[in-house]
Design a protein around this motif. Structure first.
Motif, PDB file in Angstrom:
ATOM      1  N   VAL A  57      29.556   0.182   6.410  1.00  6.52           N
ATOM      2  CA  VAL A  57      28.683   0.937   6.004  1.00  6.52           C
ATOM      3  C   VAL A  57      27.203   0.793   7.036  1.00  6.52           C
ATOM      4  N   GLU A  58      27.104  -0.583   7.004  1.00  4.19           N
ATOM      5  CA  GLU A  58      25.800  -0.953   8.134  1.00  4.19           C
ATOM      6  C   GLU A  58      26.132  -0.397   9.181  1.00  4.19           C
ATOM      7  N   GLU A  59      27.441  -0.442   9.926  1.00  3.05           N
ATOM      8  CA  GLU A  59      27.689   0.015  11.143  1.00  3.05           C
ATOM      9  C   GLU A  59      27.434   1.255  11.453  1.00  3.05           C
ATOM     10  N   TYR A  60      27.950   2.052  10.410  1.00  2.00           N
ATOM     11  CA  TYR A  60      28.038   3.574  10.653  1.00  2.00           C
ATOM     12  C   TYR A  60      27.045   4.482   9.837  1.00  2.00           C
ATOM     13  N   SER A  61      26.205   3.876   8.991  1.00  2.00           N
ATOM     14  CA  SER A  61      25.308   4.538   8.520  1.00  2.00           C
ATOM     15  C   SER A  61      23.734   4.218   8.514  1.00  2.00           C
ATOM     16  N   THR A  62      22.882   5.360   8.926  1.00  2.00           N
ATOM     17  CA  THR A  62      21.519   5.025   9.248  1.00  2.00           C
ATOM     18  C   THR A  62      20.947   4.771   7.818  1.00  2.00           C
ATOM     19  N   SER A  63      21.523   5.422   6.700  1.00  2.00           N
ATOM     20  CA  SER A  63      20.614   5.079   5.403  1.00  2.00           C
ATOM     21  C   SER A  63      20.888   3.818   4.948  1.00  2.00           C
ATOM     22  N   GLY A  64      22.011   2.906   5.299  1.00  4.60           N
ATOM     23  CA  GLY A  64      22.270   1.660   4.700  1.00  4.60           C
ATOM     24  C   GLY A  64      22.869   1.610   3.237  1.00  4.60           C
ATOM     25  N   ARG A  65      23.133   2.527   2.839  1.00  2.00           N
ATOM     26  CA  ARG A  65      23.392   2.728   1.383  1.00  2.00           C
ATOM     27  C   ARG A  65      25.056   3.024   1.303  1.00  2.00           C
ATOM     28  N   LEU A  66      25.669   2.669   0.258  1.00  2.00           N
ATOM     29  CA  LEU A  66      26.981   2.832  -0.065  1.00  2.00           C
ATOM     30  C   LEU A  66      27.054   4.357  -0.911  1.00  2.00           C
ATOM     31  N   ASP A  67      27.397   5.448  -0.219  1.00  2.00           N
ATOM     32  CA  ASP A  67      27.455   6.585  -1.135  1.00  2.00           C
ATOM     33  C   ASP A  67      28.735   6.589  -1.681  1.00  2.00           C
ATOM     34  N   ASN A  68      28.948   7.448  -2.698  1.00  2.00           N
ATOM     35  CA  ASN A  68      29.926   7.491  -3.469  1.00  2.00           C
ATOM     36  C   ASN A  68      31.556   8.021  -2.814  1.00  2.00           C
ATOM     37  N   ILE A  69      31.400   8.747  -1.771  1.00  3.83           N
ATOM     38  CA  ILE A  69      32.514   9.122  -0.966  1.00  3.83           C
ATOM     39  C   ILE A  69      33.234   7.627  -0.345  1.00  3.83           C
ATOM     40  N   THR A  70      32.104   6.905   0.204  1.00  8.72           N
ATOM     41  CA  THR A  70      32.730   5.670   0.833  1.00  8.72           C
ATOM     42  C   THR A  70      33.300   4.700  -0.119  1.00  8.72           C
ATOM     43  N   GLN A  71      32.423   4.607  -1.291  1.00 10.37           N
ATOM     44  CA  GLN A  71      33.157   3.703  -2.422  1.00 10.37           C
ATOM     45  C   GLN A  71      34.564   4.259  -2.834  1.00 10.37           C
ATOM     46  N   VAL A  72      34.749   5.444  -2.933  1.00  6.56           N
ATOM     47  CA  VAL A  72      36.382   5.836  -3.302  1.00  6.56           C
ATOM     48  C   VAL A  72      37.104   5.620  -2.129  1.00  6.56           C
ATOM     49  N   MET A  73      36.686   5.991  -0.829  1.00  5.70           N
ATOM     50  CA  MET A  73      37.407   5.746   0.342  1.00  5.70           C
ATOM     51  C   MET A  73      37.911   4.190   0.469  1.00  5.70           C
ATOM     52  N   SER A  74      36.921   3.301  -0.161  1.00  3.97           N
ATOM     53  CA  SER A  74      37.076   1.742   0.407  1.00  3.97           C
ATOM     54  C   SER A  74      38.206   1.312  -0.457  1.00  3.97           C
ATOM     55  N   LEU A  75      39.000   2.065  -1.098  1.00  8.76           N
ATOM     56  CA  LEU A  75      40.144   1.845  -1.944  1.00  8.76           C
ATOM     57  C   LEU A  75      41.318   1.550  -0.692  1.00  8.76           C
ATOM     58  N   HIS A  76      41.025   2.165   0.480  1.00  9.70           N
ATOM     59  CA  HIS A  76      41.713   2.079   1.520  1.00  9.70           C
ATOM     60  C   HIS A  76      40.913   1.766   2.727  1.00  9.70           C
ATOM     61  N   PRO A  77      40.600   0.545   2.809  1.00 13.82           N
ATOM     62  CA  PRO A  77      39.549   0.137   3.981  1.00 13.82           C
ATOM     63  C   PRO A  77      39.796   0.459   5.434  1.00 13.82           C
ATOM     64  N   GLN A  78      41.180   0.441   5.462  1.00 11.38           N
ATOM     65  CA  GLN A  78      41.664   0.793   7.223  1.00 11.38           C
ATOM     66  C   GLN A  78      41.452   2.284   7.138  1.00 11.38           C
ATOM     67  N   TYR A  79      41.924   3.156   6.481  1.00 11.19           N
ATOM     68  CA  TYR A  79      41.238   4.479   6.684  1.00 11.19           C
ATOM     69  C   TYR A  79      39.747   4.885   6.583  1.00 11.19           C
ATOM     70  N   LEU A  80      39.164   4.151   5.715  1.00  7.78           N
ATOM     71  CA  LEU A  80      37.602   4.313   5.667  1.00  7.78           C
ATOM     72  C   LEU A  80      37.109   3.906   7.088  1.00  7.78           C
ATOM     73  N   GLU A  81      37.606   3.010   7.799  1.00  2.66           N
ATOM     74  CA  GLU A  81      37.212   2.588   9.060  1.00  2.66           C
ATOM     75  C   GLU A  81      37.213   3.806   9.870  1.00  2.66           C
ATOM     76  N   SER A  82      38.361   4.396   9.836  1.00  2.07           N
ATOM     77  CA  SER A  82      38.667   5.261  11.012  1.00  2.07           C
ATOM     78  C   SER A  82      37.911   6.754  10.718  1.00  2.07           C
ATOM     79  N   PHE A  83      37.751   6.967   9.151  1.00  3.03           N
ATOM     80  CA  PHE A  83      36.984   7.976   9.007  1.00  3.03           C
ATOM     81  C   PHE A  83      35.502   7.960   9.179  1.00  3.03           C
ATOM     82  N   LEU A  84      34.817   6.817   8.878  1.00  7.54           N
ATOM     83  CA  LEU A  84      33.470   6.559   9.112  1.00  7.54           C
ATOM     84  C   LEU A  84      33.232   6.579  10.673  1.00  7.54           C
TER      85      LEU A  84
END
Length: 477
Positions: A57-84
């Motif tokens: 989130v810190e690397e790919y978000s200017t807001s620096g906050r963990l939005d709800n889409i990211t939280q749900v996708m974080s159940l699969h961190p490998q995919y989340l990194e590719s998505f972000l």
């Protein structure tokens, strides 16, 4: 509202339907956490995962906050990194389109599905990147070249098979409002991304991070006809179109075993004898026609939407129609053998919008190959067959056929309630309900259902891109 005060109404926390208080409707309290469908406790992850997600989130978000889409996708961190990484590139890195255009296009795409969550997110981003607040009053306030994206936005979102090289030529023809091919490809990628992301938002029950600002006391009404609030009103399930079809013959205890047994049997049959090309084509046509019978439920089209989404689109009544419609001369099947992502789409998009092809390809491959070799409580399970059935069923509904795939496997592996869910989330995501989410794979973990939603999202995005990129290729040749 016939002069009735907004205080006389409540909004269902599940479906956001406007309901009269005097009907004695029992409304559950809004669910906490990032998802209305997934218990908050599911997101209590290990410290290692939390650290990884925070870094992403810190690397790919200017807001620096963990939005709800990211939280749900974080159940699969490998995919989340590719998505972000991919989304960050589309929105933040050098590219053909100015930054405020990118966010306005995201708004236009999300509006096709009344996805207020994504609209609100990108309204903020649009303003933060220097966009004019006047544009937020509606399409009549934006430059003509942005208005000209309406047709391709509409078709991509609902019936991408109708896109032709003529649509491309109209957009890139010489004139002051024309689009360069590079700009158009960037726009198409954004449109497809946010159409598909709307599917994920609705399919996963993503909660808003903040309350929507009301208009006249109310803000959002979706077109879902069935919700838990219907049961609270003692409405019979038989009156809700799809519900009599959702309950499967297998009970919870045997559901997983039946599915695993079918996978084993299909694998054995595949090894013993491979179906002929003629038989494979026949099975595809059969599955395509049977998808007509998968009904996403009865819907109350008379409910008036109070969402502001309609200001960002034209022809809001235009929606998905089955690719294979009975009694009509249907369009020819899109054969992936003739135009595939790997052999055609990837190279074209990468040539016109540098590096995005590699990022998209990594994301498609990541979600398609992602596995923990588990199914519910069972371990050491090869889920390849199931993942391919999910991906290919989405493409089948969009008229895309893979010559080397036996579509007979779809009927064996995907139960009816799951097909209803897939069709709804992919084609009419704004109609998705918690009951649909709960109605399939009742023994499976929530993380596995999130993986399903990621597969549906990426399959949908790839299908839209294939039709758009094929039309661009025909324009160029």
């Amino acid at each position: 509202m016939n002069g009735t005060q907004s205080g006389d109404y409540v909004i269902c926390s599940n479906c956001h339907k406007v309901l009269r208080k005097d009907k004695k409707i029992i409304i559950s309290q809004p669910s906490r956490g990032p998802s209305a469908y997934i218990p908050e406790k599911e997101f209590g992850q290990t410290n290692d995962v939390v650290t990884l997600v925070n870094r992403l989130v810190e690397e790919y978000s200017t807001s620096g906050r963990l939005d709800n889409i990211t939280q749900v996708m974080s159940l699969h961190p490998q995919y989340l990194e590719s998505f972000l990484r991919t989304q960050f590139y589309m929105l933040r890195m050098d590219g053909p389109l100015p930054y405020h255009y990118r966010h306005y296009i995201a708004i236009m795409a999300a509006a096709r599905h009344q996805c207020v969550y994504l609209i609100n997110m990108h309204v903020d981003e649009f303003l933060n990147t220097g966009g004019s607040s006047e544009w937020l009053n509606g399409l009549e306030y934006v430059p003509q070249r942005l208005k000209n994206l309406n047709e391709i936005n509409k078709l991509l979102a609902h019936r991408p098979w109708l896109i032709t090289k003529d649509h491309i030529q109209k957009l890139v023809k010489t004139g002051e409002n024309n689009w360069s091919l590079a700009e158009l490809v960037h726009a198409v990628v954004l449109l497809a991304h946010y159409h598909a992301l709307a599917s994920f938002v609705f399919g996963s029950g993503i909660n808003p991070e903040r309350e929507s600002e009301p208009l006249n006391g109310l803000h959002l009404v979706t077109k879902n006809k069935f919700c838990i609030c219907d049961l609270a009103n003692d409405n019979s399930i038989e009156n809700i179109g799809l519900m009599s079809n959702i309950t499967e013959s297998t009970d919870n205890e045997s559901e997983i075993e039946v599915l695993m047994e079918r996978m084993k049997k299909l694998q054995e049959e595949r090894e013993e004898e491979e179906a002929s090309q003629e038989e494979m084509a026949t099975r595809f046509e059969k599955e395509k026609k049977e998808s007509l019978l998968v009904v996403s439920g009865a819907f109350d089209d008379d409910v008036v939407s109070m969402s502001n989404a309609s200001r960002y689109i034209e022809d809001p009544g235009f929606g998905y129609k089955d690719f294979a419609r009975r009694g009509e001369e249907h369009l020819p099947t899109f054969r992936a053998h003739d135009y595939s992502w790997e052999d055609h789409g990837f190279s074209l998009v990468n040539r016109l919008y540098s590096d995005i092809g590699h990022l998209l390809d990594d994301k498609f491959r990541m979600v398609y190959n992602l596995t923990y070799n588990t199914m519910a409580t069972h371990e050491d399970v090869d889920t390849t067959m199931l993942r391919r059935a999910l991906f290919n069923y989405v493409h089948c509904m969009f008229g895309i056929r893979y010559d080397d795939y036996d579509y007979g496997e779809v009927n064996q592996l995907l139960e009816r309630s799951l097909k209803v869910y897939i069709k709804t989330v992919t084609c009419y995501p704004e109609r998705a309900t918690k009951r649909m989410y709960d109605g399939y794979w009742r023994q499976f973990k929530h993380s596995e259902k999130v993986h399903v939603n990621m597969l549906l999202m990426e399959a949908r995005m790839q299908a839209e891109l294939l039709y758009a990129l094929r039309a661009i290729t025909r324009h160029l040749t």
